[in-house]
Design an enzyme around this catalytic site. Structure first.
Site, PDB file in Angstrom:
ATOM      1  N   ALA A  59       0.830  -1.211   0.000  1.00  0.00           N
ATOM      2  CA  ALA A  59       0.000   0.000   0.000  1.00  0.00           C
ATOM      3  C   ALA A  59       0.862   1.257   0.000  1.00  0.00           C
ATOM      4  CB  ALA A  59      -0.919  -0.002   1.210  1.00  0.00           C
ATOM      5  N   GLY A 109       0.949  -5.522   0.900  1.00  0.00           N
ATOM      6  CA  GLY A 109       0.098  -5.750  -0.257  1.00  0.00           C
ATOM      7  C   GLY A 109       0.833  -6.329  -1.441  1.00  0.00           C
ATOM      8  N   GLU A 112       0.724  -9.902  -0.762  1.00  0.00           N
ATOM      9  CA  GLU A 112      -0.662 -10.323  -0.939  1.00  0.00           C
ATOM     10  C   GLU A 112      -0.998 -10.477  -2.417  1.00  0.00           C
ATOM     11  OE1 GLU A 112      -3.035  -8.644   2.929  1.00  0.00           O
ATOM     12  OE2 GLU A 112      -2.154  -7.144   1.604  1.00  0.00           O
ATOM     13  N   GLU A 132       2.712  -5.390   8.433  1.00  0.00           N
ATOM     14  CA  GLU A 132       1.800  -4.268   8.659  1.00  0.00           C
ATOM     15  C   GLU A 132       1.677  -3.856  10.110  1.00  0.00           C
ATOM     16  OE1 GLU A 132       0.330  -5.785   4.651  1.00  0.00           O
ATOM     17  OE2 GLU A 132       1.347  -6.568   6.415  1.00  0.00           O
TER      18      GLU A 132
END
Length: 251
Positions: A59, A109, A112, A132
């Site tokens: 992110a 992310g 991910e 995170e």
């Protein structure tokens, strides 16, 4: 931001948002557009890689910081995370084999995204993790679920609850990636994998991927799906060609 090249049965999706391929709303929208193009091209294999030193840092933290400052920041954050789920779910269910080539950091992310692929190869200099908790958040774009499903709750807890970042060698040992290579060998390894997969029946690959996915859904009978798939496959010209080619090669 994201480039797509179709090379016969192989689609090459290259992340290009300097310096670290941070994911913002524009990145998500562009990714969705490229998935549209991939579906139209119907390749057997999609390779996702980066032309930066980082695969994907996850992110865009400046975006996240803005959410905290905005009056409607909570709802904006939820909408952003929902958009990540949508694009990663679509990537996961893509009617093609997907392979993430990780040569550099794949964090948050970014990991991910790679976990939404069917296959992963990492180099020894890759940095892989879901850290995170270091910034007061969770890996909320599928990371808690896909990493646990892939490598088990112990490995997921180690990385997520411990905030640990590991290299490609350790990621292979833990089952997070299927292959590990030296950075200098990555191109040849990718070519070898791509040549092998591209030479297989696309119809069989898509059907097998769908059957494998049934394992994760308790509402689906995977054995019944295996029985049903040949109905369509045996009517296809592709399957017939592959069978005939096999017998033509036999001495």
């Amino acid at each position: 931001m994201i480039q797509l090249e179709i090379l016969g049965a192989v689609a090459m999706l290259t992340l290009h948002r300097p310096p670290v391929n941070a994911i913002d709303q524009a990145f998500v929208a562009r990714f969705q557009e490229k998935l549209d193009d991939i579906i139209a091209a119907a390749p057997a294999l999609v390779i996702i890689r980066s032309d930066q030193t980082c695969f994907c840092a996850g992110a865009d933290l400046s975006l996240i910081r803005g959410f905290f400052a905005a009056p409607d920041g909570v709802e904006a954050m939820v909408a952003y995370v929902t958009s990540l789920h949508a694009v990663f779910n679509r990537l996961e269910s893509l009617p093609a084999v997907t392979l993430a080539a990780i040569d550099g950091p794949a964090l948050g992310g970014g990991l991910e995204l790679a976990l939404a692929c069917d296959l992963r190869i990492a180099t020894t200099r890759a940095k892989i993790g879901l850290p995170e908790a270091r910034v007061g958040m969770i890996p909320g774009a599928g990371g808690t679920q896909r990493l646990t499903r892939l490598a088990g709750p112990g490995v997921a807890a180690r990385l997520i609850l411990g905030g640990e970042v590991i290299d490609g060698q350790e990621a292979a040992r833990l089952g997070i990636v299927q292959w590990v290579s030296a950075p200098s060998d990555l191109e040849q390894r990718l070519k070898d994998i791509a040549d092998r997969i591209a030479g297989l029946s696309r119809g069989a690959l898509v059907a097998a991927k769908d059957c494998i996915a049934a394992w994760f859904d308790p509402a689906v009978d995977g054995y019944a799906r295996e029985i049903e798939k040949p109905r369509a496959m045996m009517r296809s010209d592709e399957a017939r060609r592959f069978v005939e080619a096999f017998f033509a090669r036999k001495p």
